[in-house]
Design a protein around this motif. Structure first.
Motif, PDB file in Angstrom:
ATOM      1  N   TYR A 159     -30.254   6.098  22.046  1.00  0.00           N
ATOM      2  CA  TYR A 159     -31.254   6.297  20.989  1.00  0.00           C
ATOM      3  C   TYR A 159     -30.534   6.709  19.722  1.00  0.00           C
ATOM      4  O   TYR A 159     -29.459   7.315  19.784  1.00  0.00           O
ATOM      5  N   CYS A 209     -34.340   9.271  16.144  1.00  0.00           N
ATOM      6  CA  CYS A 209     -35.302   9.222  17.251  1.00  0.00           C
ATOM      7  C   CYS A 209     -35.028  10.336  18.259  1.00  0.00           C
ATOM      8  O   CYS A 209     -35.970  10.865  18.862  1.00  0.00           O
ATOM      9  N   VAL A 265     -41.212   8.735  22.178  1.00  0.00           N
ATOM     10  CA  VAL A 265     -39.925   8.113  21.838  1.00  0.00           C
ATOM     11  C   VAL A 265     -39.314   7.456  23.075  1.00  0.00           C
ATOM     12  O   VAL A 265     -38.963   6.272  23.051  1.00  0.00           O
TER      13      VAL A 265
END
Ligand SMILES: [Zn+2]
Length: 267
Positions: free
Chosen positions: A85, A89, A193
């Protein structure tokens, strides 16, 4: 990579219940990739599945899967994947991720029937600490009373003074077992997320081999992910091959049944 509604095996198998259960837990992301093989063999492109930005760090995403059985207890497994990620994020995930309150977290450790033996063995330990000598005798009397057989009583007497050490050891063993048994309650839930790259339980089986479904939010990541794992993609050809294998398996079972019947085992 395909639409989220992707195809399922047309062959009716014993395992469809499990694959439906596994798929119903998936985040409804627009892209869907089905990969064969172990999760450890999956290649992760260096992009963020939530926004598509370049990603250098990874988040450990855990999911609990209950494998429903028709009979007996349902085995539960935890699958953890390290998924890339981007920094933004990851920060967002840290901000919004569901957290357990400290009390709730503490309670997860004792949410187990193991508490009973722990108290029992703990009580025995305290008895031993107060009066070490009377313990083996008392136990020998007790076991003699509850089991008419002499084997247990003899065993208790043979262990003699070493016997009380058994109880603190049992307390420790039960505490370790309880921590292990309750680990599912401490698995961190996904956030909006980490749901950007969701994964199913193993929906394969011994005949078709293991495989999982991944659903992905970002198109660029989905393309890179598909490209990087091209060798492991579950395709129509795999589907067909699996169907042939199920068919062959069925024929073998029927043939074995026919032979058994002919030999008189089933008559
Ligand atoms: Zn991102």
């Amino acid at each position: 990579m395909s639409a989220a509604t992707g195809s399922r095996s047309a062959f009716p198998t014993f395992f469809t219940r499990r694959s439906w259960a596994a798929e119903s837990s998936l985040a409804p992301n627009p892209y869907r990739v089905e990969l064969r093989g172990r999760t450890g063999a999956v290649v992760w492109p260096p992009y963020c599945p939530a926004c598509g930005a370049s990603a250098r760090r990874k988040l450990r995403v855990q999911k609990v899967f209950v494998r429903r059985r028709r009979r007996g207890t349902d085995p539960t497994v935890i699958t953890a994947l390290n998924i890339p990620y981007c920094d933004a994020c990851i920060a967002e995930h840290e901000r919004i991720r569901p957290r357990q309150s400290p009390i709730r977290h503490a309670l997860t450790y004792v949410a187990s029937p193991m508490l009973l033996p722990i108290f029992g063995f703990g009580w025995m330990t305290s008895v031993w600490l107060k009066d070490g000598d009377s313990m083996p005798r008392a136990l020998a009397g007790l076991t003699g009373a509850i089991t008419s057989g002499a084997i247990l009583r003899d065993g208790v007497q043979a262990l003699g003074p070493a016997l009380p050490l058994l109880f603190p050891a049992l307390v420790v063993a039960c505490v370790i077992a309880m921590i292990y048994q309750t680990r599912y309650f401490r698995v961190q839930k996904q956030s909006e997320v980490t749901r950007a790259c969701d994964f199913s339980d193993n929906i394969g089986d011994v005949i078709a081999g293991s495989r999982r479904v991944y659903t992905i939010r970002n198109e660029g990541f989905a393309q890179a992910f598909t490209e990087a794992n091209r060798k492991r993609l579950w395709t129509g050809a795999d589907e067909k091959r699996a169907s042939y294998r199920y068919g062959a398996f069925l024929i073998v079972v029927l043939a074995a049944g026919a032979v058994a019947w002919w030999l008189g085992y089933l008559r």
